[in-house]
Design a protein around this motif. Structure first.
Motif, PDB file in Angstrom:
ATOM      1  N   UNK A 191      17.341  21.505  24.070  1.00  0.00           N
ATOM      2  CA  UNK A 191      17.724  22.556  23.129  1.00  0.00           C
ATOM      3  C   UNK A 191      18.431  21.947  21.922  1.00  0.00           C
ATOM      4  N   UNK A 192      19.333  21.018  22.166  1.00  0.00           N
ATOM      5  CA  UNK A 192      20.062  20.366  21.078  1.00  0.00           C
ATOM      6  C   UNK A 192      19.105  19.617  20.144  1.00  0.00           C
ATOM      7  N   UNK A 193      18.160  18.936  20.729  1.00  0.00           N
ATOM      8  CA  UNK A 193      17.206  18.158  19.920  1.00  0.00           C
ATOM      9  C   UNK A 193      16.260  19.061  19.142  1.00  0.00           C
ATOM     10  N   UNK A 194      15.859  20.159  19.773  1.00  0.00           N
ATOM     11  CA  UNK A 194      14.982  21.111  19.082  1.00  0.00           C
ATOM     12  C   UNK A 194      15.702  21.764  17.906  1.00  0.00           C
ATOM     13  N   UNK A 195      16.993  21.982  18.066  1.00  0.00           N
ATOM     14  CA  UNK A 195      17.779  22.549  16.965  1.00  0.00           C
ATOM     15  C   UNK A 195      17.875  21.526  15.825  1.00  0.00           C
ATOM     16  N   UNK A 196      18.144  20.277  16.178  1.00  0.00           N
ATOM     17  CA  UNK A 196      18.268  19.236  15.161  1.00  0.00           C
ATOM     18  C   UNK A 196      16.974  19.061  14.369  1.00  0.00           C
ATOM     19  N   UNK A 197      15.842  19.096  15.091  1.00  0.00           N
ATOM     20  CA  UNK A 197      14.573  18.820  14.419  1.00  0.00           C
ATOM     21  C   UNK A 197      13.899  20.079  13.881  1.00  0.00           C
ATOM     22  N   UNK A 198      14.513  21.239  14.067  1.00  0.00           N
ATOM     23  CA  UNK A 198      14.019  22.449  13.413  1.00  0.00           C
ATOM     24  C   UNK A 198      13.020  23.259  14.220  1.00  0.00           C
ATOM     25  N   UNK A 199      12.838  22.930  15.507  1.00  0.00           N
ATOM     26  CA  UNK A 199      11.928  23.721  16.346  1.00  0.00           C
ATOM     27  C   UNK A 199      12.624  24.941  16.930  1.00  0.00           C
ATOM     28  N   UNK A 200      13.945  24.941  16.850  1.00  0.00           N
ATOM     29  CA  UNK A 200      14.712  26.052  17.418  1.00  0.00           C
ATOM     30  C   UNK A 200      15.813  26.405  16.434  1.00  0.00           C
ATOM     31  N   UNK A 201      15.931  27.689  16.134  1.00  0.00           N
ATOM     32  CA  UNK A 201      16.999  28.131  15.240  1.00  0.00           C
ATOM     33  C   UNK A 201      18.253  28.355  16.089  1.00  0.00           C
ATOM     34  N   UNK A 202      19.375  27.733  15.759  1.00  0.00           N
ATOM     35  CA  UNK A 202      20.578  27.903  16.595  1.00  0.00           C
ATOM     36  C   UNK A 202      21.179  29.290  16.434  1.00  0.00           C
ATOM     37  N   UNK A 203      21.971  29.716  17.434  1.00  0.00           N
ATOM     38  CA  UNK A 203      22.675  30.995  17.324  1.00  0.00           C
ATOM     39  C   UNK A 203      23.813  30.885  16.318  1.00  0.00           C
ATOM     40  N   UNK A 204      24.346  29.670  16.160  1.00  0.00           N
ATOM     41  CA  UNK A 204      25.426  29.480  15.197  1.00  0.00           C
ATOM     42  C   UNK A 204      25.514  28.025  14.808  1.00  0.00           C
ATOM     43  N   UNK A 205      26.211  27.752  13.707  1.00  0.00           N
ATOM     44  CA  UNK A 205      26.454  26.372  13.283  1.00  0.00           C
ATOM     45  C   UNK A 205      25.403  25.852  12.325  1.00  0.00           C
TER      46      UNK A 205
END
Ligand SMILES: Nc1ncnc2c1ncn2[C@@H]1O[C@H](COP(=O)(O)OP(=O)(O)O)[C@@H](O)[C@H]1O
Ligand SMILES: [Mg+2]
Length: 381
Positions: free
Chosen positions: A58-72
């Motif tokens: 999840x952290x990596x997907x957020x970093x690379x743009x595959x997942x939009x984070x809930x915050x931050x």
């Protein structure tokens, strides 16, 4: 080393640090990532290490743009990239499955990402060949992926990811499908590729051996939180939490109440005995605490130096496991606690059965308070 890959100079990549600022991820009320800050300097080989389900992907997907984070926010090179989709970020991702195109040649696989970027065919082939040379596969350019070994396919995936000249290459457990020997070989290959290219690698693994051997720094993650960020040596020798101590490597664990605190040492009194170890700063008199000592720092009192410390106990030998260069001596103390010793397979005669006195030095043990959050997972590893 001023190696050129494609059109961009290495030095340009060097400026792009990655940063997560207060990133959180909640899925239907379940918090997969608690507020997380992480700064990864450009050019670092950074591993994210933790058990399955702790939030690494999840952290990596957020970093690379595959997942939009809930915050931050995600920042690369000091700039927020929150609004950019994955294909417009200076990141590339290699998944566990590799996802190579089976009907394309190795060269076409590597060149694939460049076509979408409007690079001419001649230039695409030239760059693909350059990258194939970098991963020592130039002789295999015309083969299909299924004609290659597992390790070679791995290298094709790396070359393909590097073709788009990412500042950051994200690798999600890329070696987990390979057998042990190949995995160990690929560790050093990936590590040396990272150093040669200067690209930041963010490497996910649940395998502490991988993280310890490959990384400049490691983030150890547990239940959606990074509990420690540090060099392999720091994480192994000075774990910040009981979870880190237990997950990275093995530990013999004793419990008890803190009955003495002195400078950097603390003593605990528990059902297994009275033992002294180095303490974390937050240990206080009267606390329930854990004392942990590595199997390679636990010894036989009559054996090598490890057993010669003031901490002693009697245990029964239950079994021996030969690892090759060392021997695991599995013992159990009077309280039923399993205590493992890693003894050098150096020709010494080690006890095979019966009661034996084992010991360890205070400076080799660490005392920390029983964590607020459960540490059961730590003790099992
Ligand atoms: N799209 C999703 N929807 C709901 N839950 C998810 C989703 N992705 C991941 N999770 C949950 O978040 C947690 C962390 O998952 P993940 O990041 O894949 O862990 P890891 O990579 O460390 O094994 C797990 O409990 C997982 O089930
Ligand atoms: Mg995962």
């Amino acid at each position: 080393m001023a190696r050129r890959i494609g059109v961009r100079e290495l030095s340009e990549w060097m400026e792009r640090a990655s940063r997560l600022a207060g990133v959180t991820m909640v899925f239907d009320g379940f918090t997969a990532v608690h507020p997380t800050d992480l700064h990864i300097p450009a050019g670092e080989f950074h591993s994210i290490l933790g058990p399955s389900g702790c939030g690494k992907t999840t952290l990596l997907r957020i970093l690379s743009g595959f997942q939009r984070p809930s915050g931050g926010h995600v920042l690369i090179g000091g700039e927020a990239v929150d609004h950019l989709p994955a294909n417009r970020r200076p990141t590339a991702m290699i998944f566990q499955s590799l996802a190579l195109f089976p009907r394309m040649s190795v060269r076409e696989n590597v060149a694939f990402g460049l076509e979408a970027r409007g690079v001419s065919k001649r230039e695409r082939i030239a760059r693909a060949d350059e990258l194939l040379a970098l991963v020592a596969l130039e002789a295999h350019a015309d083969k299909r992926p299924d004609q290659l070994s597992g390790g070679q396919r791995q290298r094709v995936a790396v070359a393909r990811a590097l073709a788009v000249e990412p500042a950051v290459l994200c690798l999600d457990e890329p070696l987990s499908a390979l057998d042990l020997k190949l995995r160990q070989h690929m560790r050093s290959e990936l590590r040396s590729l990272q150093k040669r290219t200067g690209v930041t690698f963010i490497y996910i693994t649940h395998d502490q051996g991988e993280a310890l051997t490959m990384s400049d720094r490691i983030s150890v993650m547990n239940k959606g939180r990074i509990e420690q960020v540090g060099t392999p040596t720091a994480v192994y020798d000075a774990p910040a939490t009981a979870f880190v101590a237990g997950f990275v490597g093995e530990q013999n664990v004793f419990t008890g109440k803190v009955t003495s605190v002195e400078k950097e040492f603390a003593r605990i009194d528990g059902p297994g005995g009275t033992f002294t170890g180095r303490r974390t700063p937050d240990v206080a008199l009267g606390d329930q605490a854990l004392l942990m000592v590595r199997p390679e720092r636990t010894g036989l009192v009559d054996g090598d130096g490890n057993g010669s410390g003031v901490n002693r106990l009697t245990a029964r030998v239950e079994g021996r496991e030969l690892e090759g260069p060392y021997l695991n001596l599995v013992t159990r103390d009077a309280t039923g606690r399993r205590i493992v010793l890693h003894l050098a397979n150096d020709g010494s005669v080690h006890p095979a059965t019966g009661a034996t006195v084992i010991g360890f030095r205070p400076e080799d043990a660490i005392v920390m308070p029983v964590a607020e959050r459960p540490v059961a997972a730590a003790a099992e590893h």
